[in-house]
Design a protein around this motif. Structure first.
Motif, short mmCIF file in Angstrom:
data_model
loop_
_atom_site.label_atom_id
_atom_site.label_comp_id
_atom_site.label_asym_id
_atom_site.label_seq_id
_atom_site.Cartn_x
_atom_site.Cartn_y
_atom_site.Cartn_z
N HIS A 159 -6.73 4.18 -4.42
CA HIS A 159 -5.68 4.23 -3.42
C HIS A 159 -5.81 5.47 -2.53
CE1 HIS A 159 -1.29 4.96 -2.31
NE2 HIS A 159 -1.43 3.70 -1.94
N THR A 160 -6.15 6.59 -3.15
CA THR A 160 -6.35 7.82 -2.38
C THR A 160 -7.56 7.68 -1.48
OG1 THR A 160 -5.39 9.08 -4.21
CG2 THR A 160 -6.65 10.33 -2.58
N GLN A 161 -8.64 7.15 -2.02
CA GLN A 161 -9.86 6.98 -1.22
C GLN A 161 -9.60 6.08 -0.01
OE1 GLN A 161 -12.70 8.67 -1.68
NE2 GLN A 161 -11.56 9.71 -3.30
N ALA A 162 -8.78 5.07 -0.21
CA ALA A 162 -8.53 4.11 0.86
C ALA A 162 -7.62 4.68 1.95
CB ALA A 162 -7.91 2.83 0.28
N ASN A 163 -6.83 5.68 1.61
CA ASN A 163 -5.80 6.14 2.54
C ASN A 163 -5.94 7.57 3.04
OD1 ASN A 163 -3.48 4.00 2.68
ND2 ASN A 163 -4.08 4.05 0.52
N PHE A 164 -6.82 8.37 2.42
CA PHE A 164 -6.71 9.82 2.68
C PHE A 164 -7.02 10.20 4.12
CE2 PHE A 164 -11.24 9.75 2.00
CZ PHE A 164 -11.73 10.84 2.72
N ASN A 213 0.83 -1.21 0.00
CA ASN A 213 0.00 0.00 0.00
C ASN A 213 0.87 1.26 0.00
OD1 ASN A 213 -2.64 1.42 0.38
ND2 ASN A 213 -1.64 2.03 2.30
N GLY A 214 1.93 1.24 0.78
CA GLY A 214 2.82 2.39 0.85
C GLY A 214 3.50 2.68 -0.48
N GLN A 215 3.84 1.63 -1.21
CA GLN A 215 4.52 1.80 -2.51
C GLN A 215 3.62 2.46 -3.55
OE1 GLN A 215 6.76 -1.67 -3.95
NE2 GLN A 215 6.74 -2.47 -1.86
N GLY A 216 2.32 2.19 -3.46
CA GLY A 216 1.35 2.91 -4.30
C GLY A 216 1.47 2.66 -5.79
N MET A 217 2.07 1.55 -6.21
CA MET A 217 2.28 1.33 -7.65
C MET A 217 0.96 1.16 -8.40
SD MET A 217 5.38 1.70 -8.68
CE MET A 217 5.67 0.74 -10.18
N VAL A 239 -1.07 9.31 -2.58
CA VAL A 239 -1.32 9.84 -1.24
C VAL A 239 -0.34 9.26 -0.22
CG1 VAL A 239 -3.00 8.08 -0.54
CG2 VAL A 239 -3.29 10.44 0.26
N THR A 240 0.36 8.21 -0.57
CA THR A 240 1.36 7.66 0.35
C THR A 240 2.76 8.20 -0.01
OG1 THR A 240 1.62 5.71 -1.03
CG2 THR A 240 0.11 5.52 0.83
N VAL A 241 3.58 8.35 1.02
CA VAL A 241 4.92 8.89 0.82
C VAL A 241 5.76 7.97 -0.07
CG1 VAL A 241 7.08 9.45 2.02
CG2 VAL A 241 4.89 10.22 2.96
N GLY A 242 5.65 6.67 0.14
CA GLY A 242 6.41 5.72 -0.66
C GLY A 242 6.08 5.84 -2.14
N GLY A 243 4.79 6.00 -2.45
CA GLY A 243 4.37 6.16 -3.84
C GLY A 243 4.86 7.48 -4.43
N THR A 244 4.80 8.52 -3.64
CA THR A 244 5.28 9.82 -4.12
C THR A 244 6.77 9.77 -4.41
OG1 THR A 244 3.55 11.02 -2.94
CG2 THR A 244 5.54 12.25 -3.48
#
Lengths: 514, 514
Positions: free
Chosen positions: A439-444, A418-422, B273-278
């Protein structure tokens, strides 16, 4: 995020408890910070070894003074130190060996167990300002603090999500006689909050009163077996341990309660003008003070550290949020970690007279440095103004809001899937936007720290609403918090017993005003 | 401390030079920061490798868009990329290889050689705010910026001890036609200051004008062989390189002038939205952008980095000085260092409408993080207000004063014999004080950072003097600075040639206002 909703918790039984549950306002308190980021290590191994060597040289060759304290001198003689008059020369290696019995981490219990704190390791516990004789608020200006102010600050600390600790002398209640203040202060911490708190250190008998009241609150057996108070024992730098402060330390150590052994350093006045020299002196003082706590009772909990400020060499005024204070705080952190002790330092320090930009620059410099230097217990984390002369209502809530940034900063960067956001990057692609993606909806909701105070509105809205600055926003906020305050439940019998103890002790001696 | 007095320096010959020397006001400018402290490394090796792997996956599988730029697509084809329409897919490893020809450090020359800056390595170069269409001061409030404001900010930057760079669009001179602003802005940087500056990027032909004017100032041969401008090329995240910005980059790279290749990131909107993805997206964008600069001219100087803000998920407003922005800035620093490139990020960022406590908390959070994250070129280091919409006169001097703390912080802790201070500790001994001792006398002038702005006076003095807050102190300071300003000498023939160039270019096309 390690937060938990530690809301109002009924401690009484039966009907009171059920009534409490029905009417409870749930105040969220974050769990103490458990760092998932490294510390900033400013000194290399060679520098650390030089300082450690020099500190032992101070202890052995120059020595430290234990003033008006024959029992302390005898303890040192028995431990193998060379005592000449009040000067204690500690052979190289002895102090370090004595320090090794102090725990590297300990639990300070709160009457609400959900609010217990673990002091040491990679944790950071945040407590409010300590000691100011004055208070300031936007309407009332600067004035002597009263017990009513004291109770207000205890309530504000209780209501502040990012504060884990109720602190100690959040301001000096100057309208209560000097020899009786500690009783009213402790009663306020014990009854108006359920967060952990500090005991009195202004005289050994007041430390004893603190222990006695803690035994009423927690039960005598519980206090014998657990740490329920952390108290502030300053060292008179350079290298002087006075009888009163050591008397408080002796009382607490004997009762297995924690003390903070903390040189009060004004660089250039009470310590050398160079950072390297200051670090050396601080380490010598910490080694001597912590050793002494272990001579009183081996294994008793202690926090090592330093209160650090530098001096404006033109005016002699203490200065805060300076790079030199940061250097010292980073360095002491490394030295204390190598001793395996919990570390106290930093705070929302500033020299400004008002909660203005100066106050905020200086405080932010100090708070950031406190997080990255590995501090375990941060006193003065909010409310400090004017070099510690003033507890500020507005600054209290400003700083308390900023403490949220330390919590989020300490989480570090999660690199799970989830953190990687690929998936998000694939979904959105070049030229797209992320606001609506899955991904944004799940984490914001949890991704970003959110202020409860600062203004993010568009200029036009902000102007229509009165162009309020941070001081005005803070003024509104602390008033609302006091208005919303609901006292945490406490067993009526305990409250009555505490009040009776305070009344009896107050009646037992005449008022003293110095 | 690495400071040097780089005062007014006469560039003309003969009598003018001698007159200048007699009447010169010496303005001290600190040398750029050379760090003697480590960087804060928030990501471990495993996390770095995950991000680096994922960034190459983005480049290869998702690709990046080069919009309206056939020449760019052809360059990518020639380099071995898989180009489909405007989408460029870069095979794993290619971008990293292309980046390797970019220098890890370069000199940006100023017309006063004492003010040259070295961008890269362990250095930090500080430049003022860039881009705001509005200005604000205490009396005038918020209003559209004019060329008069622009000149004022260039003068203030010239007068600011801790600023090494004159910057670029210190505010938008909205009273000058859009297609002619760059000429007046460059003329101001070139004639009102002798610090290094930035070129125009709003159109390729304006970049060409910038190079032409630089050739008048420095001489044509000198510009061909040296870097005299650093210009700001933003990437349109996610993963889009527009023709105008790339046109400016092409112009500068071909002329061996430096560009900052910098994704403009609003976390949650233009990046995951996650730092890792950014971090992953930023690295992919930096790899593609820097590679492209090297395709235009291998070896041309470039700065990699990111402009980072997060978003308030309730209102959509950008937020500043947040822990997430810090996470990203720390992480990008590590990634850029592993590419061996100079790093641009951070600034005195804030969302506040006023230079109040919010502005200062947010800015101090950003500035501290900028120093510790290893930034080499910090744009927006002072004067930024209201999310970058406003250049603030008061905040400019507030931030500029705080930049001194970064210089002193970066010095680290000296552990030579003087730094150790053992003689002082021996001389003073337990219970003494250091104010009068020899070591203090020898060191006090340089030991501590000193503010030129903030208030350290006792409460009573401060109250007698009118209880001024930081905004009022700053208001007095910028006015005094403008009043004390003396223009640095410049050869009359060069001034006339620059003015003639500006006049000719202005006359050559009609005014445009959008």
């Amino acid at each position: 995020m390690n937060e938990q909703v530690a809301g109002r918790r009924a401690r009484g039984g039966g009907g009171a408890s059920r009534r409490a549950e029905r009417t409870a306002v749930s105040f969220e308190t974050a769990r103490f910070i458990e760092r998932n980021i490294p510390n900033f290590e400013i000194l290399n191994e060679e520098a650390l070894q030089i300082i450690e060597h020099n500190a032992e040289t101070i202890l052995e060759e120059i020595g430290v003074n234990f003033v008006e304290n024959e029992a302390a001198l005898q303890r040192w003689r028995d431990a193998g130190a060379d005592v000449r008059g009040e000067r204690v020369h500690i052979p190289r290696g002895l102090a370090r060996k004595l320090c090794s019995t102090a725990p590297s981490s300990f639990t300070q219990h709160a009457r609400n167990p959900a609010r217990n704190v673990e002091i040491g390791g990679r944790n950071l516990v945040l407590a409010p300002v300590y000691g100011p004789p004055f208070v300031r608020d936007m309407e009332g200006g600067r004035r002597y603090a009263t017990i009513a102010d004291f109770r207000n600050f205890v309530k504000l600390a209780y209501m502040s999500k990012w504060l884990h600790h109720s602190g100690g002398t959040v301001c000096e209640p100057t309208d209560v006689p000097v020899n009786k203040r500690h009783l009213d202060m402790l009663l306020a911490h014990m009854t108006l909050s359920d967060k952990p708190f500090m005991g009195s250190v202004t005289a050994p008998e007041r430390a004893a009163d603190s222990v006695a009241m803690a035994k009423i609150l927690f039960g005598s057996d519980f206090v014998d077996q657990n740490t329920v108070m952390t108290s502030l024992v300053n060292i008179n730098s350079p290298m002087t341990f006075d009888g009163i402060m050591m008397g408080a330390l002796e009382t607490y150590a004997a009762a297995n309660q924690a003390s903070i052994v903390s040189p009060f350093i004004v660089g250039g006045a009470m310590a050398p003008v160079t950072v390297g020299g200051t670090l050396t002196q601080v380490l010598a003082e910490v080694l001597a003070g912590v050793s002494y706590s272990q001579l009183v009772r081996a294994g008793s909990p202690v926090i090592a550290g330093a209160f650090v400020t530098s001096i404006d060499m033109n005016s002699g005024a203490p200065t805060f949020g300076t790079p030199e204070a940061s250097h010292i705080t980073y360095g002491v952190g490394q030295l204390v970690r190598r001793l395996g002790l919990p570390y106290r330092s930093a705070g929302a320090f500033c020299g400004s007279k008002l909660p203005d930009a100066q106050a905020a620059y200086e405080s932010a410099n100090s708070l950031n440095m406190g997080l990255l230097s590995g501090v375990n217990f941060m006193l003065h984390a909010c409310g400090w103004l004017e070099g510690g002369l003033v507890s500020s209502y507005e600054k209290f809530v400003m700083d308390a809001d900023q403490l949220g940034t330390l919590h989020h900063m300490a989480k570090g960067i999660l690199m799970d899937e989830n953190g990687q956001g690929m998936d998000a990057i694939r979904e959105v692609g070049p030229g797209g936007h992320y606001l609506g993606c899955e991904h944004t909806q799940a984490n914001f909701k949890t991704a970003f720290w959110r202020t409860d105070l600062l203004d993010y509105k568009p200029f036009e809205t902000w102007a229509e609403e009165g162009s309020r600055d941070t001081m005005q926003l803070a003024n509104e906020r602390w008033k609302k918090m006091l208005n919303d305050y609901v006292q945490p439940e406490l067993d009526v019998a305990k409250t009555e017993a505490l009040e009776a103890f305070v009344a009896e002790r107050k009646a037992s001696e005449p008022d003293a005003f110095i």
